[in-house]
Design a protein around this motif. Structure first.
Motif, PDB file in Angstrom:
ATOM      1  N   ALA A  68       0.836  -1.205   0.000  1.00  0.00           N
ATOM      2  CA  ALA A  68       0.000   0.000   0.000  1.00  0.00           C
ATOM      3  C   ALA A  68       0.874   1.259   0.000  1.00  0.00           C
ATOM      4  N   PHE A  69       1.908   1.273   0.843  1.00  0.00           N
ATOM      5  CA  PHE A  69       2.812   2.424   0.875  1.00  0.00           C
ATOM      6  C   PHE A  69       3.523   2.609  -0.458  1.00  0.00           C
ATOM      7  N   GLN A  70       3.922   1.503  -1.057  1.00  0.00           N
ATOM      8  CA  GLN A  70       4.595   1.580  -2.352  1.00  0.00           C
ATOM      9  C   GLN A  70       3.657   2.162  -3.412  1.00  0.00           C
ATOM     10  N   ASP A  71       2.413   1.702  -3.429  1.00  0.00           N
ATOM     11  CA  ASP A  71       1.434   2.245  -4.380  1.00  0.00           C
ATOM     12  C   ASP A  71       1.241   3.740  -4.181  1.00  0.00           C
ATOM     13  N   LEU A  72       1.082   4.141  -2.928  1.00  0.00           N
ATOM     14  CA  LEU A  72       0.873   5.566  -2.641  1.00  0.00           C
ATOM     15  C   LEU A  72       2.086   6.405  -3.024  1.00  0.00           C
ATOM     16  N   ALA A  73       3.263   5.915  -2.701  1.00  0.00           N
ATOM     17  CA  ALA A  73       4.481   6.663  -3.012  1.00  0.00           C
ATOM     18  C   ALA A  73       4.692   6.776  -4.519  1.00  0.00           C
ATOM     19  N   GLN A  74       4.466   5.689  -5.237  1.00  0.00           N
ATOM     20  CA  GLN A  74       4.635   5.733  -6.691  1.00  0.00           C
ATOM     21  C   GLN A  74       3.596   6.645  -7.331  1.00  0.00           C
TER      22      GLN A  74
END
Length: 131
Positions: A68-74
């Motif tokens: 989830a954090f990776q999706d948000l950051a990207q």
């Protein structure tokens, strides 16, 4: 159900749209997706958000939270990139509008939709895992 006449017309049109015929044309069209790099998602896009991950890691714990954090950051990184490109294109249009620049500006909407979709997916994962 399509009639015989429609089927024949479709086949005739399909025969006309077979893509580039020459080696040079094929080489050019094979690079279409790499014109600006916006159609590719990199893991390096999230590098600017290492602090984001650290701040929320304590509050939101779970197995799927890393994704989830990776999706948000990207998504955020992509949105920042799109804003910069849009600003450059708007300034170019103000200086002297060319049809190509107008088309490019209009085409950014597609990539924004993808970034927003990625952001929504990350938020849904956060809600589901924290839930």
């Amino acid at each position: 159900m399509a009639s015989k006449r429609q089927i024949e017309a479709n086949r005739a049109n399909a025969a006309k749209s077979t893509g580039p015929q020459t080696s040079a044309g094929r080489a050019i069209s094979s690079r279409n997706a790499y014109r600006h790099g916006l159609s590719r998602w990199n893991d390096s896009d999230a590098s600017g958000f290492a602090g984001f991950d650290a701040v929320f890691a304590e509050e939101f714990k779970g197995a799927g939270m890393e994704i989830a954090f990776q999706d948000l950051a990207q998504a955020r990184s992509r949105q920042d990139c799109l804003r910069a490109i849009r600003l450059d294109l708007i300034l170019a249009v103000i200086e002297g509008a060319e049809p190509k620049q107008m088309r490019l500006l209009h085409g950014l909407e597609r990539y924004e939709k993808v970034a927003l979709s990625r952001q929504r997916r990350g938020l849904k994962r956060m809600r589901r895992n924290n839930g």
